[in-house]
Motif scaffolding. Structure first.
Motif, short mmCIF file in Angstrom:
data_model
loop_
_atom_site.label_atom_id
_atom_site.label_comp_id
_atom_site.label_asym_id
_atom_site.label_seq_id
_atom_site.Cartn_x
_atom_site.Cartn_y
_atom_site.Cartn_z
N GLY A 27 1.49 -5.39 -1.42
CA GLY A 27 1.97 -6.72 -0.53
C GLY A 27 3.53 -6.79 -0.93
N ALA A 82 -2.73 -5.80 -7.27
CA ALA A 82 -2.27 -6.64 -5.98
C ALA A 82 -1.29 -5.43 -5.32
CB ALA A 82 -2.05 -7.88 -5.84
N LYS A 94 2.10 -18.65 5.50
CA LYS A 94 1.73 -18.26 4.45
C LYS A 94 1.59 -20.29 4.52
CE LYS A 94 1.42 -14.27 3.28
NZ LYS A 94 1.47 -13.99 1.96
N TYR A 99 -2.15 2.64 -0.93
CA TYR A 99 -2.03 1.69 -2.30
C TYR A 99 -1.52 2.70 -3.81
CZ TYR A 99 -2.24 -2.10 1.14
OH TYR A 99 -1.98 -3.21 1.96
N THR A 151 4.27 -9.45 -1.86
CA THR A 151 4.35 -10.83 -2.52
C THR A 151 4.20 -11.16 -4.12
OG1 THR A 151 3.14 -12.17 -0.62
CG2 THR A 151 3.56 -12.99 -2.78
N ALA A 178 -7.87 -9.85 -1.28
CA ALA A 178 -8.10 -9.19 -1.39
C ALA A 178 -8.33 -8.35 1.31
CB ALA A 178 -9.07 -8.19 -1.68
N PHE A 179 -9.20 -7.47 0.98
CA PHE A 179 -8.95 -7.43 2.46
C PHE A 179 -10.82 -7.71 2.47
CE2 PHE A 179 -6.11 -4.24 2.40
CZ PHE A 179 -5.19 -4.60 3.00
#
Ligand code: F6R
Length: 240
Positions: free
Chosen positions: A37, A35, A201, A80, A39, A139-140
């Motif tokens: 992002g 992934a 979150k 990405y 995080t 994901a998206f």
């Protein structure tokens, strides 16, 4: 879903690295679903550090990423593909041809989705890493995405565009569309490791872990996965 609550982001990253490195060390030809992002940055830094300190080899590891912005070439600094090179792959001995991600520049969307579907079918993931969107996306796959979905092109939710704007100079530069792995394919991974950090979150974490399993909260499908671990810091766990 196994839930591990940590004091802070550093401990979250330590625990995530333990889980990921256990897979890599048990099988040097493992397939990792990865992934982007904010995080996973701590986890990726620890994987690079572990390689430097212990020589863990990624020469036979293969990877498949979750998603890519539509319209950005792999050379674009906000793509990405570029994120992965900068934050992980350049620090490992992984062969570029063993890393996979959707082609954001593919002119034929359907053909690109079919290509990635076939690739994922041929590359069953030993572990799938996920971050959690503040709206519950994985994901998206935005709220409302069918659980049976494969790779597809999405129009990003306004909240996702806002969340991701911090990584661009201007919100107007954030692409509105992306290719994403589907929920069906996330669920096919042997293990799922989902990370969530920070108070923004907390609501999504509660809905994902304790709420009804519903397509309105895509991450809630993970309650049905036979081997899913959620690592959350105290702030993200505050509503559990
Ligand atoms: C990234 C991805 C997204 C992020 C999620 C959380 O490849 O698919 O689902 O994991 O939006 O992003 P961060 O970690 O930046 O809060």
């Amino acid at each position: 879903m196994k839930i591990i609550v940590t004091e802070n982001y550093e401990e979250l990253s330590d625990k995530a690295a333990e889980a990921m490195l256990a897979v890599v060390k048990a099988d040097p030809s493992a397939v990792l679903g990865l992934a982007t992002g904010t995080t996973p940055l701590g986890l990726y830094a620890r994987m690079i550090r572990d390689r430097a300190e212990h020589g863990t080899s990624y020469a036979r590891i293969r990877t498949a990423n979750l998603d890519e912005y539509k319209g950005l070439p792999a050379s674009h600094e906000q793509s990405y593909a570029c994120f992965m090179r900068k934050n992980l792959f350049d620090g490992l001995d992984i062969a570029p041809q063993n890393t996979n991600i959707e082609n954001g520049m593919a002119a034929d969307e359907a053909a690109e989705c079919a290509r990635y579907d076939a690739l994922l079918e041929a590359l069953p993931r030993d572990i799938q890493l996920l971050g959690l969107g503040s709206n519950g996306h994985i994901a998206f796959n935005e709220p409302g995405t069918p659980f049976g979905s494969g790779t597809h092109v999405v129009t990003l939710a306004e909240s996702t565009v806002r969340d991701n704007a911090r990584l661009f100079r201007d919100i107007a530069e954030v692409p509105r569309k992306a290719f994403t792995m589907g929920i069906r394919q996330i669920m096919q991974a042997r293990r799922v490791l989902i990370l969530a950090s920070g108070a923004n979150k907390a609501d999504a974490v509660r809905k994902m872990a304790l709420g009804p399993v519903t397509e309105q909260v895509p991450a809630s499908v993970l309650q049905l996965h036979p081997c899913c671990t959620l690592i959350v810091d105290r702030a993200a766990a505050s509503q559990l």
